[in-house]
Design a protein around this motif. Structure first.
Motif, mmCIF file in Angstrom:
data_model
loop_
_atom_site.group_PDB
_atom_site.id
_atom_site.type_symbol
_atom_site.label_atom_id
_atom_site.label_comp_id
_atom_site.label_asym_id
_atom_site.label_seq_id
_atom_site.Cartn_x
_atom_site.Cartn_y
_atom_site.Cartn_z
ATOM 1 N N TYR A 107 0.838 -1.203 0.000
ATOM 2 C CA TYR A 107 0.000 0.000 0.000
ATOM 3 C C TYR A 107 0.875 1.256 0.000
ATOM 4 C CZ TYR A 107 -4.680 -1.934 0.879
ATOM 5 O OH TYR A 107 -5.879 -2.562 0.774
ATOM 6 N N LEU A 109 2.541 2.296 2.621
ATOM 7 C CA LEU A 109 2.374 2.995 3.897
ATOM 8 C C LEU A 109 3.739 3.214 4.549
ATOM 9 C CD1 LEU A 109 -0.592 0.844 5.219
ATOM 10 C CD2 LEU A 109 -0.725 3.180 4.355
ATOM 11 N N TYR A 113 4.309 3.631 10.510
ATOM 12 C CA TYR A 113 2.870 3.415 10.603
ATOM 13 C C TYR A 113 2.558 1.928 10.550
ATOM 14 C CZ TYR A 113 -2.034 3.210 9.428
ATOM 15 O OH TYR A 113 -3.353 2.887 9.433
ATOM 16 N N ALA A 155 -6.672 0.640 6.971
ATOM 17 C CA ALA A 155 -7.920 1.196 7.494
ATOM 18 C C ALA A 155 -8.939 1.534 6.405
ATOM 19 C CB ALA A 155 -7.624 2.445 8.348
ATOM 20 N N ARG B 9 -7.713 7.947 7.697
ATOM 21 C CA ARG B 9 -6.933 6.968 6.948
ATOM 22 C C ARG B 9 -5.465 7.338 6.902
ATOM 23 N NH1 ARG B 9 -8.900 4.329 1.853
ATOM 24 N NH2 ARG B 9 -7.653 2.709 2.829
ATOM 25 N N PRO B 10 -4.627 6.319 6.912
ATOM 26 C CA PRO B 10 -3.198 6.576 6.770
ATOM 27 C C PRO B 10 -2.889 6.993 5.337
ATOM 28 C CG PRO B 10 -3.628 4.237 6.675
ATOM 29 C CD PRO B 10 -4.942 4.894 6.990
ATOM 30 N N PRO B 11 -1.737 7.627 5.144
ATOM 31 C CA PRO B 11 -1.381 8.048 3.779
ATOM 32 C C PRO B 11 -1.035 6.846 2.913
ATOM 33 C CG PRO B 11 0.444 8.430 5.273
ATOM 34 C CD PRO B 11 -0.702 7.949 6.116
ATOM 35 N N ILE B 12 -1.857 6.575 1.910
ATOM 36 C CA ILE B 12 -1.564 5.481 0.987
ATOM 37 C C ILE B 12 -0.850 6.064 -0.216
ATOM 38 C CG2 ILE B 12 -2.621 3.852 -0.638
ATOM 39 C CD1 ILE B 12 -4.862 3.471 1.375
#
Lengths: 329, 277
Positions: A107, A109, A113, A155, B9-12
């Motif tokens: 993804y 990420l 994180y 998420a 949301r996390p940074p994708i």
């Protein structure tokens, strides 16, 4: 009043050669709700999910996930959703942590994180102790939980679950339900397919019943149960000799009585609780010994039988077995 | 457009095709680390072949020229190892398809070709480990690179190039077959004639003429002859040998191009078809 839609299926059709697996399926899932896609094996549930999650290209029709068209913006769809497939698709030779890292990295990420979120997810799914063991050593329930954890690493606001509890023992199933309810509380939209009517009844706000690729009913669990008709009073007499006399007695209360001799059980259509009280009263006066007397509301099994003319599970045990074998071989 | 308010949301930021492929390679290498027996096909098995042929059959096979049989044998077995890389890639791919790993990867916002590129890269690493093991075994029993450094390297490059072409064959077969067992069965049925009806283990001169013709046009023979010439493990092909053996190095460049041109489109189509449904 109406919430924005998280998932829309718009007249989805999928043909494999001459066989039409999905035949014009449409439904919507409002944000933050749970839709149960209910049907026997081979009904087209998995194919529908595969189309909505961009794994399979529809023959015609389309869909939207989080507002993105599955045909025109597949990448945006993939960013917005998580998918837990039918067979837990975790990498068996990787540890739980590595599985999470693999998908987190894909993804794109940030490393930190991924690390902190992995710890949180492992904790939440009771996998912390097993985190550094290869998934090969996991029980079925643990694999499912890991599969779900992996689907949640980014998420996603929308989560697709294809038969999430198939093959789990009752305890693991209840545990997984609890986890899913938690996700919904946090605002995740769920679309889950299931063969278990009980599961749809427990988790779903709305149920779409599909059979042979077509939607045959939809509504809330309560609405569907109402469709299957009235409740009934079920009496089990202690001695088979009493059956005839007991049946005659129930006929004084209900017009529709069914006697099953092998189980010593009498089923009488009832209009509600008052009929049950009357029945209890009649039996008390008659002094016929009774093992059990109670009111039975129609289950979703009855709904399915009513809608399709066949039972949900019996049809496809063979097919289910076959699929299982395919996975194993 | 719907706005998603419920989750923060996390940074994708989806990785490039190459980074995603590298991540897939990382995962495949962990597999090798966890299951070193996966390397057996290119290590233990190949060493066994070397020893079997060098010491059991070797005595009754006459290599061309003054060079000992062991030295003649080694390039052949290295080529065999590269041919087997197609089986490696096919089994890995079928396994991933079967277990739903490919589906999982396809549900992510990454380029779908990274699944294949990652698989191919790890397969080349897999085969290269085999070549290295072969090389060391060879050196121990008397194999030597007798020509110059550049020629020596060129032979290894030709081996890798051939491995690349074989990978497409592997992807094709892997996408068509449903189970790892089926892949294994099919691949070994194809691989054995392909590697034995050639100059891999014995010179082609003494074969019946029709078989000799087939063997000398076999891409495996051209590459084996090229490696032998470049490493100085055999003299140039005799004047009555088929054209490919007379031009072994050129042929070893051409065959991979031709094979890739045939198998790459077939492989991509089969993989796309398999993953479209």
């Amino acid at each position: 009043m109406s919430r924005p839609l998280a998932v829309e299926a718009i007249d989805l059709v999928k043909r494999f050669g001459d066989n039409t697996a999905v035949d014009g399926v449409s439904f919507v899932v409002p944000e933050g709700t749970v839709l149960g896609l209910l049907g026997p094996n081979g009904a087209g549930k998995t194919t529908t999910v595969r189309m909505l999650t961009t794994l399979s290209v529809p023959t015609s029709g389309t869909g939207r996930v989080a507002g993105h068209d599955i045909l025109k913006e597949p990448d945006a769809v993939r960013r917005s959703m998580g998918l837990t497939g039918q067979a837990a698709t975790v990498d068996e030779l990787l540890t739980a942590r590595e599985n999470l890292k693999l998908i987190g990295r894909l993804y794109g990420l940030p490393k930190k994180y991924v690390a902190t979120t992995s710890d949180e997810l492992l904790e939440r799914f009771s996998l912390t102790e097993a985190a550094d063991r290869t998934a090969k050593t996991y029980s079925g329930g643990m694999r499912r939980r890991l599969d779900l954890a992996v689907s949640l690493i980014a998420a996603p606001p929308v989560l697709f679950l294809d038969e999430p509890t198939t093959g789990l023992d009752p305890r693991s199933r209840t545990e997984l339900w609890e986890v899913l309810r938690g996700l919904v509380r946090d605002g995740t939209t769920l679309l889950l397919t299931t063969q278990y009517l009980e599961e749809a009844d427990h988790l779903a706000d709305d149920i779409v019943v599909i059979d042979k690729g077509k939607v045959i009913a939809s509504g809330t669990p309560t609405q569907l149960k109402d469709q299957a008709g009235a409740a009934s009073v079920v009496v089990t007499v202690t001695h088979a000799d009493d059956l005839e006399r007991a049946a005659a007695l129930t006929r004084t209360v209900s017009a529709e009585v069914h006697v099953d001799e092998t189980s010593r059980r009498i089923t009488a259509k009832a209009s509600g609780l008052s009929d049950m009280t009357r029945m209890a009263h009649v039996f008390e006066e008659s002094e016929i010994p009774v093992d059990d007397l109670g009111l039975k509301r129609p289950s979703l099994d009855d709904v399915f039988l009513h809608l399709t003319g066949h039972k949900a599970e019996e049809v496809d045990d063979l097919e289910a077995q076959f699929e299982e074998e395919e996975v194993l071989s | 457009m719907t706005t998603m308010t419920s989750n923060t949301r996390p940074p994708i930021s989806p990785p490039s095709m190459l980074r995603a492929s590298a991540t897939v390679v990382w995962r495949n290498l962990i597999h090798i680390k966890r299951m070193p027996e996966m390397l057996m096909d290119v290590t233990v098995q190949s060493v066994m072949f070397v020893l079997l042929f060098a010491y059991v059959f070797g005595g009754s096979i006459n290599p061309p020229g003054p060079i000992p049989y062991k030295e003649f044998l080694l390039p052949g077995i290295m080529v065999q190892t590269m041919v087997f890389s197609s089986a490696v890639v096919a089994m890995g791919l079928t396994n991933d398809l079967q277990k739903g790993i490919v589906d999982r990867l396809k549900s992510l916002p990454i380029s779908r070709s990274s699944v294949l590129v990652g698989r191919s890269m790890s397969s080349l690493i897999h085969s290269s480990i085999g070549i290295a093991v072969m090389g060391v075994t060879g050196l121990l029993i008397g194999w030597r690179i007798r020509e110059g450094f550049v020629d020596g390297i060129l032979a290894f490059v030709l081996l890798l190039l051939f491995g690349f072409a074989m990978i497409w064959l592997g992807i094709w077969v892997g996408s068509l077959m449903r189970t790892v067992e089926a892949v294994q069965g099919f691949m070994f049925t194809v691989m054995f004639p392909l590697t034995f009806v050639a100059n891999t283990f014995a010179p082609t001169q003494d074969m019946p003429s029709w078989l000799r013709f087939v063997a000398e046009w076999n891409p495996v023979s051209g590459l084996t002859q090229a490696c032998r010439e470049l490493w100085g493990n055999a003299p140039a092909a005799p004047s009555d040998a088929a054209w490919p053996l007379q031009h072994a190095v050129l042929v070893s460049v051409l065959w991979p191009i031709v094979l890739t041109a045939i198998f790459a489109p077939l492989a991509l189509r089969a993989f796309k078809q398999r993953s479209k449904d």
